[in-house]
Structure formats: structure tokens, C-alpha cells
Design a protein around this motif. Structure first.
Motif, PDB file in Angstrom:
ATOM      1  N   GLN A   1      16.288  23.690  39.706  1.00 25.57           N
ATOM      2  CA  GLN A   1      16.268  24.925  40.308  1.00 25.57           C
ATOM      3  C   GLN A   1      15.945  26.187  39.379  1.00 25.57           C
ATOM      4  N   MET A   2      16.816  26.049  38.174  1.00 28.37           N
ATOM      5  CA  MET A   2      16.515  27.185  36.951  1.00 28.37           C
ATOM      6  C   MET A   2      15.140  27.208  36.564  1.00 28.37           C
TER       7      MET A   2
ATOM      8  N   ALA B   1      12.970  28.667  39.031  1.00 25.71           N
ATOM      9  CA  ALA B   1      13.068  30.187  39.229  1.00 25.71           C
ATOM     10  C   ALA B   1      12.411  30.741  37.794  1.00 25.71           C
ATOM     11  N   GLY B   2      12.225  30.133  36.842  1.00 23.73           N
ATOM     12  CA  GLY B   2      11.531  30.665  35.600  1.00 23.73           C
ATOM     13  C   GLY B   2      12.264  30.629  34.417  1.00 23.73           C
ATOM     14  N   LEU B   3      13.528  30.113  34.309  1.00 26.61           N
ATOM     15  CA  LEU B   3      14.357  29.942  33.078  1.00 26.61           C
ATOM     16  C   LEU B   3      13.759  29.278  32.371  1.00 26.61           C
ATOM     17  N   GLY B   4      13.842  29.603  30.931  1.00 26.44           N
ATOM     18  CA  GLY B   4      12.998  28.540  29.863  1.00 26.44           C
ATOM     19  C   GLY B   4      14.115  28.174  28.805  1.00 26.44           C
ATOM     20  N   ALA B   5      14.082  26.887  28.315  1.00 24.96           N
ATOM     21  CA  ALA B   5      14.745  26.351  27.167  1.00 24.96           C
ATOM     22  C   ALA B   5      13.952  26.652  25.745  1.00 24.96           C
TER      23      ALA B   5
ATOM     24  N   GLY C   1      15.264  20.612  29.073  1.00 29.83           N
ATOM     25  CA  GLY C   1      15.917  21.380  27.994  1.00 29.83           C
ATOM     26  C   GLY C   1      16.999  21.919  28.452  1.00 29.83           C
ATOM     27  N   ILE C   2      16.989  22.423  29.782  1.00 28.84           N
ATOM     28  CA  ILE C   2      18.231  23.050  30.220  1.00 28.84           C
ATOM     29  C   ILE C   2      19.385  21.847  30.516  1.00 28.84           C
TER      30      ILE C   2
END
Lengths: 468, 468
Positions: A213-214, A217-221, A179-180
Motif C-alpha cells: 500500500q505504501m 502511494a509513492g513512498l520509496g525505500a 525495501g519497505i
């Protein structure tokens, strides 16, 4: 039926115990081909400009090294700058360059804290190219027509999937990475013919690595990035909003069926059949070859839209010249990287013969690139005595109809490694090829890759700056 | 008539001796507003995840610092994560966040080898937002409908133009940077409501800065990136291929006419008129306000597509809730950053009143976001004694019809700085605001910016790794 991103993510990170031997062979061939052209490409002048443009931080304590995404950017650029990397006509893209570049950058980065086996690397490579090519098929040809460069737009997705597979992330994390990456996709065909074309591959590789990587780290889309007004809608110009139900993943993998098309020659893919015909004629004619009187080349309609330099005076222009490859092929008996140096193109015994080659288009132009890909090419060379030699080539050299032999792969490897590292002996390049053939059995691929690659990275764990 | 990229580049890097005073004021207001929300955004939890995902190289010799593009990525994220930055309805984008983020990262990077005056910074800011907004107008509304996020796609171009202006590159270099940035553009609206939305701003800022760096290093793009199958064609879904002839650059600048719309409240822009009405009613009612019986809000049709959380239980959901801002506004007499903490939303004396607010849509939905932007909002509050107070708000607070006063700007600044730096005193925040008002007269803006910003960069010249 799960949504598209969940299906892609489940597919990408599922453990695979059985890796079919034929796919092993195809993926090793693809890996070595891409490694070779990447190393050759690192000698390019624009590659050095790109490296100069990257601000490396910080300084003064030891030699500056590149971050993971910057390494991916550089390797991606190098992999495509010669336009010598492989092709998939399923969605008119270069599948291996962005995926391998992202994986190489990952493997040599601080992110790779565990050994990476040959099998897991090759699995990630097959997964990445599969996500890339199938998403391209879902978009349809309108994507290309609108002016997007599929290698770039799709490469970011494939690279993200590949790195997620190599990192063994969870399906949820992989869905976030995809998604990112969907929001990082870009790249315009308009920049073909400029250094921005290979830059696209670097950007795609860097974006894919960074998206993984994002996600790690726990970033969500947002949910559903490929449906209802998402990636497919935007990048097909609103033509479609959905993944075709019949489009399966990995059944078979695109790398197996129809396979990728390796380039035998470091020039426009539309010249490959012409070169093959010329070299066969030259080989048969032997000593007679340099005495040729005139030649005729018959190409499928539409070819000359790409072959725009009948009378080239630079190596780059020579890559898009039918008369040049005929004259050089008959004189030299081979076409390789050195054929596209400026000095090679400017030789008087080649320049004097360019007007003796007639190039004609035959038939009617089709709608898609693949129509040109499937049509035959005819070359006829006329001898001083009055006779002539003719060849018709239907299967493109390097395609699955006429795959590269192991010997041809090895020659391309040696040619490329020596171009990228002028001091390298032929024997050492050959030895490295032998090591590469054993890639699948490596318990950890990182030492061999670090030795080969033209970009160094940090080898220990990074520290983070504190924020206020 | 020169091609589009030449016109954009000539415009971007032309020296400007006379900087009109009104534009000076508008650009200082925009700068301080963006700086404030960026500092506040750096306290966000997702900002820290993003920072963690960046591998900082190399290590061990001193604290790791971020590269220029990584700084732009982080600052861009911080600038938009609260959705508190300014808006331009000319192409439905947030104009200042990506441009200012790129310029801040540039100014504090090793690339800024010379002092940067306040005037040159503000000029670059106006140039960047102008290139961004006008290109968005050239694309037309189809761009937004296809699912692209204009702040992201256009931000890369604007950021590239801004950095080129700050670097005083040649028109030829700036054209290359714009051509490179055109191939870096991306970002999907589908990722709204996730951390990828602010990430778009970071990516755009980083891409713009990087494109300028590449052009400075000598990398070139193809001619005509905005014509004949280029950026405009691809990103309008093939609707148009050309720049509208009547669309001029800087005559006047978009920041002047119609101006950007600053956000008075850190929540959905569609709640701004409701909040204004509620706070006026609350102010008039005084001690009577907390005793309200029920309230009615009448919004233009289409508003509820965004205001999707009538009964929020988190701060983020509260940003999209009309009942919440009514209840909180009547109770507290103000709406600020602290209104959108989870704990503020969960207060029982607010939660108990959410069902006492009736929200209705009136009229017919228009085609574009601007239709909602221009329609009035009515709020009526009914008191226990039987009477009621009503307000109709037509001009959005923060728009040029109802611009923020200096006092309101200052309050937002202080509120934001203290949110971003919990230990900061009100007096110190106020002192920094005073310094900011003198920005245009600064002979070198870098020391003040370095003191303020939440991301450190390398301060000396980078060394490059040698390539084989």
C-alpha cells in the motif's frame, strides 16, 4: 547483473500468460488447505482476544469493520494458531499462511477495486511463497539458529511480493514495497509455544500488505535493501551479505519442487509418521485394536526436543505427545481436530493407557530440521494373545513422497470448516469444497472469499481525514 | 535474581510518587522538543503519502479517523522525517521520537478512558526511553554494525513499556507486552536516506502501542524473551545472550545522565559544531560577514562519510553539506528550517560561494559514533582585508555540555510550529509554548494535545464486529 531487489521485483510482477496445470493443481491444494485451517483457527479463544485488542474506528454509525492490514493480522493469526498449515523444509518455514492471509485481506479490502481472477490470485500466491522461500535459502540456516522465526521475517517479504503481483504494480513500485517490508521484518522463535507464534504470521501478512500500500502511494525505500549491510547481512548475523548466484527464482517454483508439505494431522509435524503407522495398524487389527497390551515408538534422534508432553492433560499439550496419539489413534481409529480438545485428552480410557507406550530415540541427531524429516519412524503394537503388529513409515504424510489424496484434502476441509463454524452442515462444507476446486476458473474470486472468511472489511472506498 | 523481562516490567509499571524536579525539567524539555519537530514534520510531502496509504475504515457516515496504532505510525513518521529530534549516543538512537509518538497516540485514542496527568505522562516517557536505551546497551554495538536501526528495533520495546506505564498495567501484563513487542522489532539502517527511516519510528511507536493493547486484552508471550536464544541473542548476531548484570534501570535514568542531545539545527548532527562556529564568527563580524573571502572547516576523521553533499542543489542534500551551512550561515546569520528549503539552497549568492569552502578531515577515525561526537571542530573564515576569524567548538550544541537555553528551545518551538501550520501567528505559537511549560501540572493532558496534534482519532468507545 541487476541488483537483488530488482530481480525479485521483476520476477514478482511479470505477467504470466501460461500457468502450468501442475502448478495450478498444487496451488489450489495449498489455497484450500490454508483456507480450511484459517477458518478452523478463527474459533480459537486467543483469536477472539486478538480481535478485541484491535481498536476499530470509528463507531456508532454501523457495525465496525477491520482495515486491510488488521484483517491480514487476524487472518494470519487464525491460519497458524492450530499449527495445522503447510511447511517448507527448504528454509524451515510455513510458506502458505502469511502469503494467503495477505492476499485474502487484500482481495476483500477496498484496495481491490477490480475483479481478481482465480489465475491472478494463484499466480500471486506462487510468487509470494517463492520470494519468501528463496530469500530464506539465501539467508541460510544461521538465520534460524540466531532465533529468528523465518515464517515471520520472510513472510513479510513474500506477502509484499504477492500483493504487488495481485495489484500488478510496476517493478519499481514492487522494489519499493520489498525495501519497505525488509524494514518491517521481525519475529523471534523464542515466542514458540505462545500465541505470539501465530501472531507472527498475522504481523507478516499485515506488514506485506501495508508495504505494498505504501509503495502504491509513492513512498520509496533505499536502493539495494538485500545487499551490502542490508537485510541478508543483518538477519544472517553477518554471516553473508549476498544472494547466492545459483539461487534462481521460479525455475522451478518451490511449490512445485520439492513442493510444500501439508499437515494431515493438527499437531506437531514430528508426530505425523507415528500417527500414520498407528492408524494403519489400527485399521488392520479392526476390533482387536482397543485391546492392545503395550506399544513401542522409535523416533529419530532429536524428536523429543519437540515432543515434550508424554503425559498430557490438555489438548495443546496433546499436540506434542507421542503416547497420546498412539492411545487415541488405537481407540478412535482417526486423528483430527476433535482429538485435541481438552476433553478428548482427558478421557480415562486414554489417560489410563499413556504409560503403556514406550518412546525411544534412535540414531544420531543431525544439524538441520530436515534430517529428522527424512528419517523413518517405527511403531510396534503388542496384542494380548502374544503377537504384534509393526509399521515403518519413511515418507511423511502430506509430503511430496506421500501427498494428500483429494479425499484426504476434502476430509480435512470439512473437518476444519465445521470446527470454525459449528452450525455448518457436512453437505454445505462439501459443496464449498467443490466450489473451491473450481477456483482457477473464477472470473472474480471476491464473492466466494467474502462468503467464506471469518472477518468482514469495508466494501467501499475510504475517505481520508484532512491534515492541517 | 528475576529474569530480565520481569525486571523490566516491574521497573516500567512501578508507581512513582516522587518525580525529581530535575527529571521533570529534562522530560518537559524533551517532550516539547519532540512535539515541535513532530508538528513541523507533518507538513512534509512524504507524510501525506504515508497518510494516503492507510486505508481508513469504515466510510461514508462521517470523516474517517485513524486508529490508535495508525496514529502512532503517522506521528512517529512526522517526529523523525526532519531528522531534527533528539539523540542518545549510549546506543546510537533517537530516544524520544518513538516513545512520545506512542504516548501521544495512546493519549488521544479511545484506549485512554481516564484523565492522564502531566506527571504520569512524563513518568511513562522516562520509563520508555530508559527501557529502550538500556536494552540497546545490553545488545552492544554489534547490533548497529549488523545493520539494524536501534531507534526502530528498540523503540518498539520502549514504546510498549511507556504505554504499559501510562495504562498502569500489572507487571505480568507489561511482561507480556514486552515479549510481544520483542517479536515486532525490526528496521534496517540500509533504509537511511529514504522515507523508510522515519517510517521506522512510526512502526516502532505503533508496535509498542499495539503490543500493550494485546497484553491488555489478555494475549500472552513466552517466558524469558530476552534470554537464551531470544531478543538479545538474535539482535546481537549471537554475540551475547544476556543482560549485563551491572546495567541498572533508572539509577539514574538515561534522560538525566548523560541526558539526551537535542538538535539545535534541522540537519545532520555532525554539522552542529560547524554551524555553531560559523554563527559565532558571523555574529562577531557583523556587517563584514557577507564579504568573506574563503573558509576552512576541520572535522574529525569519519565525518565525511555522512556529509556527502559538498555542492547540494536540494534542501535534503543541504542537510549533509558543510560548505552549504558555512555559506548560508555567513549570509543569513542563522540556520533554521527555512535554510533547508530547496529555494534557500539554490540561491545564487550561496551557490556561488560553495567552492570557497575547504573541508578537511583531521585525526584518525574511531570505532564508534561517539568518538566523532566528542572530537572538536575548527572553522576559520578569511576576510578580504587579510585577517581571519577562527573558532573551535568541542561541545555539541544541544548536548549536556552545551544544553539548549530556554530561549533557544522556544525559538525552535516557534520555528517548528509555524512550519507545520503556516497560518499560525508567532504569538499563538509562543502562547502554546507557555502552556507546554506547565505540562507537569496538567490534571489531564489530553485536551491540550488534541489541540496541537496533526492527526485526529476517534473519541468514543469502539464497537467490535461479531465473529462467526
Amino acid at each position: 547483473m541487476a541488483d537483488v531487489v530488482s530481480r525479485l521485483a521483476e520476477f514478482a510482477v511479470q505477467p504470466r500468460a501460461n500457468f502450468p496445470q501442475a502448478m495450478e493443481q498444487a496451488s489450489i491444494a495449498g489455497l484450500l488447505d490454508t483456507l480450511a485451517v484459517t477458518i478452523a483457527g478463527s474459533a480459537d479463544a486467543d483469536f477472539r482476544l486478538l480481535a478485541q485488542s484491535i481498536d476499530v474506528s470509528p463507531v456508532s454509525c454501523r457495525s465496525a469493520l477491520y482495515s486491510g492490514p488488521d484483517t491480514a493480522l487476524l487472518l494470519g493469526f487464525a491460519s497458524h494458531v492450530l499449527d495445522y498449515d503447510d511447511v517448507s523444509m527448504l528454509c524451515v518455514c510455513h510458506p502458505s499462511a502469511p502469503i494467503i492471509s495477505a492476499l485474502l485481506a487484500f482481495c476483500t479490502s477496498a484496495l481491490a477495486t477490480q475483479p481478481i481472477t482465480g489465475t491472478s490470485f494463484l499466480n500471486a500466491y506462487c510468487v509470494g511463497t517463492e520470494v519468501m522461500v528463496r530469500t530464506g535459502q539465501a539467508l541460510g540456516f544461521r538465520h534460524y539458529q540466531l532465533g529468528f522465526h523465518p515464517t515471520s521475517t520472510l513472510g513479510a517479504l513474500g506477502a509484499a511480493a504477492a500483493v504487488c503481483a495481485a495489484l500488478a504494480l510496476s517493478p519499481r513500485q514492487c522494489a519499493a514495497a520489498l525495501g519497505i517490508a525488509a524494514s518491517m521484518s521481525g519475529g523471534l522463535k523464542k515466542n514458540f509455544g505462545s500465541p505470539v507464534k501465530p501472531l507472527h504470521v498475522g504481523l507478516a501478512a499485515a506488514s506485506g500488505l501495508r508495504a505494498a500500500q505504501m509503495a502504491l502511494a509513492g513512498l520509496g525505500a533505499s536502493p539495494g535493501p538485500f545487499e551490502e549491510g542490508g537485510f541478508i547481512h543483518a538477519f544472517s548475523g553477518g554471516t553473508t551479505d549476498r544472494w547466492p548466484e545459483q539461487l534462481a527464482l521460479g525455475k522451478p517454483f518451490a511449490i512445485m519442487e520439492p513442493g510444500f508439505e501439508a499437515k494431515r494431522y493438527p499437531c506437531c509435524y514430528l508426530l505425523h509418521k507415528t500417527i500414520e503407522a498407528v492408524l494403519e495398524i489400527q485399521s488392520d487389527a479392526g476390533l482387536q485394536a482397543p485391546t492392545w497390551r503395550r506399544a513401542e515408538v522409535r523416533l529419530p534422534a532429536g524428536s523429543l526436543e519437540a515432543l515434550i508432553h508424554p503425559y498430557p492433560t490438555t489438548g495443546l499439550a496433546g499436540k506434542f505427545s507421542a503416547p497420546y496419539v498412539v492411545a487415541a489413534g488405537l481407540l478412535d481409529g482417526s486423528i483430527g481436530l476433535s482429538s485435541f480438545k481438552d476433553s478428548a485428552v482427558l478421557r480415562s480410557d486414554v489417560q489410563d493407557r499413556l504409560h503403556d507406550v514406550t518412546v525411544l530415540e534412535v540414531g544420531t541427531a543431525g544439524d538441520a530440521g530436515d534430517d529428522i524429516g527424512c528419517a523413518p519412524v517405527d511403531v510396534e503394537v503388542f496384542w494380548p494373545g502374544g503377537g504384534s503388529s509393526a509399521r515403518r513409515i519413511t515418507a511423511s504424510p502430506g509430503s511430496s513422497q506421500d501427498p494428500m489424496t483429494r479425499i484426504q484434502q476434502r476430509e480435512k476441509w470439512i473437518d476444519c470448516l465445521r470446527a470454525g463454524r459449528p452450525g455448518l452442515s457436512r453437505a454445505e462444507a462439501d459443496r464449498q469444497f467443490g466450489l473451491g476446486l473450481g477456483f482457477v476458473a473464477m472470473a472474480d474470486v471476491r464473492p466466494w472469499l467474502r462468503e467464506l472468511l471469518p472477518v468482514d472489511q469495508q466494501q467501499s472506498q475510504p475517505q481520508k481525514e484532512a491534515f492541517p
